[in-house]
Design an enzyme around this catalytic site. Sequence first.
Site, short mmCIF file in Angstrom:
data_model
loop_
_atom_site.label_atom_id
_atom_site.label_comp_id
_atom_site.label_asym_id
_atom_site.label_seq_id
_atom_site.Cartn_x
_atom_site.Cartn_y
_atom_site.Cartn_z
N SER A 126 -0.12 -16.35 0.68
CA SER A 126 0.06 -15.25 1.65
C SER A 126 1.04 -15.66 2.74
CB SER A 126 -1.29 -14.87 2.26
OG SER A 126 -1.93 -16.01 2.81
N ASN A 156 -12.26 -18.48 6.34
CA ASN A 156 -12.78 -17.10 6.32
C ASN A 156 -13.00 -16.54 7.73
OD1 ASN A 156 -12.76 -17.63 3.63
ND2 ASN A 156 -14.99 -17.78 3.40
N THR A 178 3.19 31.62 14.20
CA THR A 178 2.10 31.43 13.24
C THR A 178 2.70 31.79 11.89
OG1 THR A 178 1.29 33.69 13.47
CG2 THR A 178 0.30 32.07 14.93
N HIS A 179 2.33 31.08 10.88
CA HIS A 179 2.91 31.27 9.53
C HIS A 179 4.44 31.12 9.57
CE1 HIS A 179 -0.99 33.16 8.33
NE2 HIS A 179 -0.94 33.58 9.58
N SER A 208 27.16 12.95 7.75
CA SER A 208 27.13 12.95 6.29
C SER A 208 28.36 12.22 5.79
CB SER A 208 27.11 14.39 5.78
OG SER A 208 27.66 14.46 4.48
N LYS A 258 28.51 17.84 9.41
CA LYS A 258 27.06 17.63 9.50
C LYS A 258 26.66 16.69 10.64
CE LYS A 258 24.13 18.39 6.81
NZ LYS A 258 23.83 17.93 5.45
N GLU A 278 13.41 13.40 10.63
CA GLU A 278 13.05 13.44 9.20
C GLU A 278 12.23 12.22 8.83
OE1 GLU A 278 16.57 14.86 6.66
OE2 GLU A 278 17.44 14.38 8.61
N GLN A 334 -7.18 -10.63 1.23
CA GLN A 334 -5.82 -11.02 1.59
C GLN A 334 -4.88 -9.81 1.56
OE1 GLN A 334 -4.29 -15.02 0.63
NE2 GLN A 334 -2.89 -13.99 -0.78
N LYS A 379 -3.41 -7.47 4.84
CA LYS A 379 -2.38 -7.77 5.84
C LYS A 379 -1.13 -6.90 5.74
CE LYS A 379 -4.23 -12.25 6.10
NZ LYS A 379 -5.22 -11.77 5.09
N1 ARG Z 1 -4.89 -16.29 2.92
C1 ARG Z 1 -6.25 -15.92 2.98
C2 ARG Z 1 -6.35 -14.44 3.38
O1 ARG Z 1 -5.38 -13.94 3.78
C3 ARG Z 1 -6.95 -16.76 3.99
C4 ARG Z 1 -8.41 -16.93 3.74
C5 ARG Z 1 -8.63 -17.79 2.55
N2 ARG Z 1 -10.02 -18.02 2.34
C6 ARG Z 1 -10.47 -18.48 1.18
N3 ARG Z 1 -11.75 -18.64 1.06
N4 ARG Z 1 -9.67 -18.71 0.16
O2 ARG Z 1 -7.37 -13.83 3.28
#
Ligand code: ARG
Length: 466
Positions: A26, A113, A158-159, A279, A285, A292, A324, A327
């Site tokens: 990650s 964790n 409206t509409h 454009s 344009k 948008e 994971q 994120k």
């Molecule tokens: N890279 C992991 C995540 O984003 C970190 C936690 C990893 N924990 C584990 N028990 N492998 O969630």
Amino acid sequence: MTEREPLWGGRFGASPAEAFERLNASIPFDIRLAPYDIRGSIAHARMLGETGIVTQEESRELVHGLETVLAEVEAGEFSWTLADEDVHTAVERRLKELAGDVALKLHTGRSRNDQVALDLHLFCRDAAKEIREGLLAAMRAFVDVAEENRDVILPGYTHLQRAQPILLAHHFLAHFGAFRRDLRRFEAAGEAANVSPLGAAALGGTPHPVDPALTAADLGMEPLANSLDAVSDRDFALDLMYACAVLGVHLSKMGEEWVLWTSSEFGFAVLDDAYSSGSSIMPQKKNPDAFELMRGKAGRLIGNLNSLLITMKGLPPGYSKDLQEDKEPLFDAVDTVLAMLAVLPEMLRTARFDEGRMSDAAGGFALATELADFLAMGGIPFREAHHAVGRLVKRCEELGITLEELPEDELVAVHPALSELPRELLTPDGSVANKRSAGSTSPASVAAQLERAREFLDHTERPSAG
Ligand code: ARG
């Protein structure tokens, strides 16, 4: 422990396959959590010293080393590789390089964790605060633009059919109202994020005499209540992403409105050149790309929320690697919202309105309700009045004229009470001024709304608590 071995490598006989390493890592996206990760580790290291889990000297060395890593991160000098797997490991690896073996004690009483959960809590708390600032800047622009264009009248729809004249300021105050609710949602999301999961360790707590209240206080947070919930919970991220999605919908509606307003067909507004693009083939344009994109990006904000909701669905309590996946959509939602809010206030302030086109569009049949209300206020049942004015509109269409141009005898022919009609009621100004109800588009009501909006902005302290 060899240099390339993962931190969990003890029980493994071989290094991870490259393809697996790429899938598993990650670090390419969670590296942006480094400042939060280090801040959390500093709080943890201080607590380890306070509680005697490590010596005060070791605690100081850890904190000092972490501060050096933070300085490297801030200077853009921190380097990582895929072998680091994630930000937590990369920081610990660098700490060991800088501080030596004392770094091996940092992870006592902690797991990745609770660590990753903390990083996300800190990220969400900051993001909510930053978005809140962006919302307030946009709300100030709504109020300023409303005030500068106090007398401008346009049709309300409206509409997408012209319905009734309204003040442009009233229109902007409608957006203000929606953003005010957004503001509350981001404040609530920021509060939900303000809980420290440290002390949960892997899921069940730890035999070390850690003090979760101490780390939480150090970080300005509430401590966890239940270690299993603390590592499993991503509700706070969902709250923030829901707030982003709703804001995205509001921005999208505004985007659609401005795409219409800036078209030749409407011709209500012109964007400053700094906020439009051309454009590549049609020289005439001038495109409202930013609006948008505001319309378009709602899709990905809703998608991001959906993505995490679906990731969370069906996960058993405790950490699963699925988490994971929280994120990227979260970061994307926050970045997307911030990018739009960065553009909006100046884009609105520099836009120009075509008052003539707006007010022309606000006249004509958009005044028909005024006539029906006039008759009803004179004691004629509203349904009957509505019907009579309907006949008038039909008559106008036959004669090819507008309501204002209708001669007196035609009016009276439809209903005798119309002989008393004050003719200014048949102008956009007269119609707007004729409104009485609270929160309406009458100049008096809009002035009161503007005043309340200003008061709200002045009393809403800029940085939120926590
Ligand atoms: N890279 C992991 C995540 O984003 C970190 C936690 C990893 N924990 C584990 N028990 N492998 O969630």
